[in-house]
Write an enzyme that holds these catalytic residues in place. Structure first.
Site, short mmCIF file in Angstrom:
data_model
loop_
_atom_site.label_atom_id
_atom_site.label_comp_id
_atom_site.label_asym_id
_atom_site.label_seq_id
_atom_site.Cartn_x
_atom_site.Cartn_y
_atom_site.Cartn_z
CG ASP A 44 1.90 -10.26 0.37
OD1 ASP A 44 2.82 -9.48 0.06
OD2 ASP A 44 1.10 -10.71 -0.48
CD GLU B 221 0.05 -7.09 -5.58
OE1 GLU B 221 -0.65 -6.98 -4.58
OE2 GLU B 221 1.29 -6.95 -5.55
#
Ligand code: BGC
Length: 638
Positions: free
Chosen positions: A335, A526
């Protein structure tokens, strides 16, 4: 004759013409020796071998494994390392660096768009990058990836589908596959060949800022939705191009513990997960196993730690479990900045991650140091050649299988796919099917001749309807998205008797039969959405109060990325309650169910807690303190 000295090194060339011929012969020979060695070194590094046009890897009639073998046999070390780098397009110092560093993949991190943010602008940008890749000796096409969580939503005017939690509520695999296929047609039309979706996360705590990116927290529902999404994404489109899906974020994402994030800005995102082996086996590995069986070519590793170790450096989870035990033959990608996030020095972080089984690093910034570290690690023997070869083989296999070597990267005749009516129709259907009816005391459906007072922050705000990952990473609050329909606009199509005031400031003699208050969350993505107590905002509570005073019956519609903690005394005063999640651009779908044109079908894909003491939710949907939730998982009154 002057002696050759440091002071006058040229003296032998310039002055002493009487020197014997042998001296000149020696000098010329030395010159050629240096030249030959220099060329050899250059060839070893850059390999200037011409690649014949009939090389096996260029021949689409040859099986993929042989094409990969042929290509790999021609690759230099640097060319291999380049395939393992994934760089954000905004970090590319200059496009020529694609050739110079033999880059294998680029991405647009959310919001990294071309100046001309249209389908054509994207196609031109990606074509430009692919053209740079074509200038390399081997002409290996690039993967170009984006987060198509709910459509090609970097582009204003693309169809915005409900975020995944809405698809989980609809629980209709055929619909999910169509949503994903429509999305991938929009991607392919602009040259994007890789989507960082679906998320197979299992949110256990509604305080987390990524709940809505997941379908559910039930492994069974995640499995079926994930598989449908992957199949839809990878269905070849009319140009025979395949967009690659990604199963993310491996592993146990959604199980982070509140208050244990290492990121000082976040509370739970990127923190720690602590499930034991048993829970990994029962809850978290099965959706990834199903995704692998469905043919997902890439798996993205999460940013959090399992106990005290980052997953990306956990050889047991990446190499042993994912690759060996689950049999994953595709490639593992990290990621955003995932290799370096918590690392002291780049070199050892790179060595650890690659040796744990990582195949491609989403750097996403510094590709120069990545190349340097990888070459050094190979030279030192800290990373073995076979490990790199295995990664490159996996990446190239995925490129061949997706048709990248054989098809045009962009079809300039397909731009009309982006935001097309047929895609909007699918989105509208998804919105209607995802709405969950939670309370109805003889108030729904609404009818065309009722006098309705409409209020609330989400009533006329397509930015909030769409949530984050829409044009900008954190979304844009406001009624601004071209081609989209707000809930208010959709209401106006159904009833001429609607009075709207966002804040519920209805003046004078304005009264209604029914009040509809659309409460909403501001978009967030997020860890920026980590919230100690997600609830209805003060402004929306005020709008509810003001609207309630002027109507006989009241319906609350919640536009949110997660269940909100509701005041139960307030809830008792409402006649209707509907959760529509983050429906996207097609507000008509909300009106379809509220006005009874379509039946409510959605069911809660996650438990709706009554308070934060009930968090985290257990695998079976039970609350942490075993008190009853406000609404259990799979609840709806239909
Ligand atoms: C997110 C991923 C996403 C990646 C690329 C990260 O911050 O965690 O889900 O795919 O960025 O945009």
């Amino acid at each position: 004759m002057a002696k050759k000295s440091k002071k006058n090194p040229q003296s032998i060339f310039i002055k002493d013409y009487s020197r014997p011929v042998t001296v000149y012969a020696i000098i010329i020979s030395i010159f050629f020796v240096i030249l030959i060695f220099g060329m050899k070194a250059y060839i070893a590094n850059e390999s200037l071998d011409e690649v014949p046009s009939n090389a096996d890897y260029k021949n689409s009639n040859i099986v993929v494994s042989q094409r990969v073998d042929d290509l790999m046999s021609r690759m230099t070390q640097k060319e291999k390392v380049g395939q393992m780098a994934l760089v954000d397009k905004n970090s590319l110092i200059k496009p020529e660096d694609i050739k110079r560093y033999n880059l294998g993949a680029l991405l647009s991190g959310a919001g990294a768009k071309p100046d001309n943010n249209t389908a054509k602008g994207w196609a031109d940008m990606i074509t430009g990058y692919q053209d740079e890749a074509k200038k390399t000796r081997l002409q290996i096409p690039l993967f170009y990836g984006i987060d198509a969580n709910h459509g090609h939503t970097n582009i204003p005017g693309a169809a915005v589908f409900p975020h995944a939690i809405g698809l989980g509520a609809a629980n209709d695999t055929d619909l999910t596959a169509r949503v994903a296929a429509a999305t991938s047609q929009e991607l392919a039309a602009t040259g994007v060949n890789w989507s960082y979706s679906p998320s197979l996360d299992a949110p256990k705590d509604i305080r987390w800022g990524r709940v809505y990116e997941a379908f559910s927290d039930d492994p069974e529902l995640i499995k079926t939705q994930g598989v449908a999404f992957i199949k839809g994404t990878q269905a070849k489109n009319q140009n025979n191009l395949e967009v690659m899906a990604t199963a993310k974020h491996y592993l146990a994402t959604g199980d982070q513990v509140w208050g244990e994030s290492d990121n000082k800005n976040f509370k739970i995102d990127q923190g720690r997960v602590k499930p034991d082996e048993q829970r990994l086996e029962n809850e978290y590995l099965p959706p990834f196993k199903s995704a692998i069986d469905a043919g997902v070519p890439s798996v993205m590793v999460a940013l959090h730690k399992w106990d005290d170790q980052t997953i990306v450096t956990n050889k047991y989870l990446v190499n042993d479990k994912l690759k060996n035990e689950l049999g994953f033959k595709g490639f593992v990608v990290s990621d955003w900045y995932g290799v370096y996030e918590r690392a002291g020095d780049y070199y050892s972080a790179t060595v650890k991650a690659i040796n744990s089984g990582l195949d491609m690093a989403m750097l996403p910034f510094d590709y120069k140091s990545f190349e340097k570290d990888m070459l050094k690690a190979l030279k030192n023997g800290d990373i073995k050649q076979e490990r790199v070869d295995d990664s490159v083989r996996r990446i190239l296999t995925a490129k061949f299988e997706a048709g990248l070597f054989d098809q045009k990267s962009v079809d300039y005749n397909s731009f009309s796919q982006v935001g097309s009516n047929s895609h909007r129709e699918i989105a509208r259907e998804a919105v209607a099917k995802s709405a969950v009816l939670l309370k109805n005391d003889n108030v729904l459906p609404l009818s065309a001749n009722q006098k309705i007072l409409l209020s609330g922050s989400g009533a006329n705000n397509v930015g909030r309807q769409s949530g984050a990952w829409t044009v900008e990473w954190q979304g844009i609050d406001g009624n601004w998205l071209p081609g989209s329909t707000s809930i208010k606009q959709a209401f106006d199509k159904n009833d001429n008797n609607i009075t709207f005031s966002e804040k519920g400031n209805f003046t004078g003699g304005v009264y209604g039969d029914i009040g509809v208050v659309v409460v909403s969350e501001k978009p967030y993505a997020e860890g920026w959405g980590d919230n100690p107590k997600p609830e209805i905002s003060t402004e929306d509570m005020k709008a509810i109060k003001l609207t309630r005073e002027r109507v006989n019956k009241l319906v609350i519609v919640i536009v949110s990325g997660r269940p909100l903690i509701l005041d139960q005394a307030e809830l008792a005063k409402w006649d209707g309650l509907v959760a529509v999640w983050l429906p996207g651009s097609e507000g008509d779908g909300v009106a379809d169910v509220l006005f009874g044109k379509k039946e409510f079908k959605g069911k809660l894909p996650i438990t709706w807690p009554a308070n934060t003491l009930q968090l985290p939710i257990q695998a079976n949907g039970q609350t942490a303190d075993f008190t009853p939730p406000l609404f259990p998982r799979y609840y709806s009154i239909k």
